[in-house]
Design an enzyme around this catalytic site. Structure first.
Site: not given
Ligand code: NAD
Ligand code: UFG
Length: 337
Positions: A35, A80, A124, A148, A152, A177-178, A199
């Site tokens: 990804n 991560f 998360s 998902y 976690k 958080f976000n 969003l």
């Molecule tokens: P991301 O997808 O950009 O980064 C994850 C990375 O892990 C990617 O580069 C992907 O290629 C790599 N990866 C996935 N599976 C793998 C595997 N099996 N072996 C080696 N590499 C692998 O996502 P991110 O937003 O940077 O998130 C990082 C971490 O934080 C994740 O664990 C995610 O669940 C967690 N997290 C993200 C959010 C968010 O909203 N972005 C919120 C809470 C928690």
């Molecule tokens: N939203 C819209 N339109 C869109 C996308 C989102 O109105 O096109 C709204 C959603 O309904 C929500 C808010 O924007 O009310 C935030 O949505 P996000 O999808 O940006 O974020 P979430 O809070 O739903 O989810 C994020 C991460 C998840 C994580 C979660 C809690 O994407 O991976 O926070 O940590 F699990």
């Protein structure tokens, strides 16, 4: 001594790599690029002027992990690597359990075999499920509502069990958080595949003209303007939280959990307004129905991280929107192909 960063080519990982290198850490990155793009790794090196080992590989490859632990003098791991799309996890749960849970188990086994027992794990806010009481504290009730989120929670539990069996481990569970925004240079940022689910990447792609309008998922929630409230946190603040967590590991903390949020909730409408204020661009939007599974309100009590890590989010939603726009406008197609 070096820090092994799994998933370091990804969105949060790449920003954390920059802050770790700036703080003077040596790093080794493993990512299977499922990804993410190699270009992100190149830009981390360009931004910091520092080189580091990048291994393209999967955390489920035990032999590769053992080789990395043998070759490099790894002191701790920032983990991560994982799949993160909630909707996709409902369609292909086994892929999520295998990648996230099996992958983490294989990583922890290799750490154990090689005597590396310090880890910071990306959890998360989703582990709080549909909580009623805000703000969310680390001791708020847990309960994930999709595969998902369950991955976690499972990984958190596995790490707690490892600690019970061997309390020479040090484990920090960070509940994000976000995360939004980008490095202020605009060189690295979030590069979602296809149409964004979240969003802020959606808003920035409307702004750059790749998408026509934003769908606002529901304006009939019990909130002041009817749209959902989230705790958006600048990815650079989140990255700084990992630097602080690594410092904390040196104090032998055992297992500890920290929320990384700002403590301030913003609604979807407030984020649209903040984007206009930061960039001058008005986002066309349409109110549509609710998205299944969305909690009306979610924001952190981040005071434990402030007290114990000396960490506090410094950037506000205007900074988040401005930096997101710098990244998106300079890289309309993300890292490209
Ligand atoms: P991301 O997808 O950009 O980064 C994850 C990375 O892990 C990617 O580069 C992907 O290629 C790599 N990866 C996935 N599976 C793998 C595997 N099996 N072996 C080696 N590499 C692998 O996502 P991110 O937003 O940077 O998130 C990082 C971490 O934080 C994740 O664990 C995610 O669940 C967690 N997290 C993200 C959010 C968010 O909203 N972005 C919120 C809470 C928690
Ligand atoms: N939203 C819209 N339109 C869109 C996308 C989102 O109105 O096109 C709204 C959603 O309904 C929500 C808010 O924007 O009310 C935030 O949505 P996000 O999808 O940006 O974020 P979430 O809070 O739903 O989810 C994020 C991460 C998840 C994580 C979660 C809690 O994407 O991976 O926070 O940590 F699990």
């Amino acid at each position: 001594m070096a820090v092994l960063v799994t998933g370091g080519a990804g969105y949060i990982g790449s920003h954390t790599c920059v802050q770790l290198l700036e703080a003077g850490y040596d790093i080794v990155v493993i990512d299977n690029l499922s990804n993410s793009k190699m270009e992100a790794v190149r830009r981390v090196k360009e931004l910091t002027g520092k080189d580091f080992a990048f291994i393209k590989g999967d955390i489920r490859d035990s032999a590769l992990l053992d080789e990395i632990f043998r070759k490099y003098d790894i002191e701790s791991v920032v983990h991560f690597a994982g799949l993160k799309a909630v909707g996709e996890s409902v369609s292909v749960p086994l892929r999520y359990y295998h990648n996230n849970v099996t992958g983490s188990i294989m990583l922890f086994e290799s750490m154990q075999r090689n005597g590396v027992k310090n880890i910071v794990f990306s959890s998360s806010a989703t582990v709080y499920g549909m909580a009623e009481k805000m703000p969310l504290r680390e001791d708020s009730p847990l309960g994930a509502v999709n595969p998902y989120g369950r991955t976690k929670l499972m990984i958190e539990d596995i790490l707690r069990d490892i600690y019970v069996s061997d309390n020479s481990w040090n484990i920090i569970l960070l509940r994000y958080f976000n995360p939004v925004g980008a490095h202020p240079s605009g060189r690295i940022g979030e590069d979602p595949n296809g149409i964004p689910n979240n969003l802020m990447p959606y808003i920035s792609q409307v702004a750059v003209g790749k998408l026509k309008e934003l769908s606002v998922f529901g304006n009939d929630y019990p909130t002041p303007d009817g749209t959902c409230i989230r705790d958006y946190i600048h990815v650079m603040d989140l990255a700084d939280g990992h630097v602080k967590a690594l410092e904390k590991l040196r104090e032998d903390p055992g297992v500890v959990v920290y929320n990384l949020g700002t403590g301030k909730g913003s609604s979807v409408m407030e984020m649209i307004a903040a984007f206009a204020e930061a960039t001058g661009i008005k986002i066309p939007y349409r109110i549509t129905g609710r998205r299944p599974g969305d909690a009306p309100v979610s924001y952190a009590d981040p005071s434990k991280a402030e007290k114990e890590l000396g960490w506090k989010a410094k950037r506000d939603i205007i900074d988040m929107c401005r930096d997101l726009w710098t990244w998106q406008s300079q890289n309309p197609d993300g890292y490209g192909d």
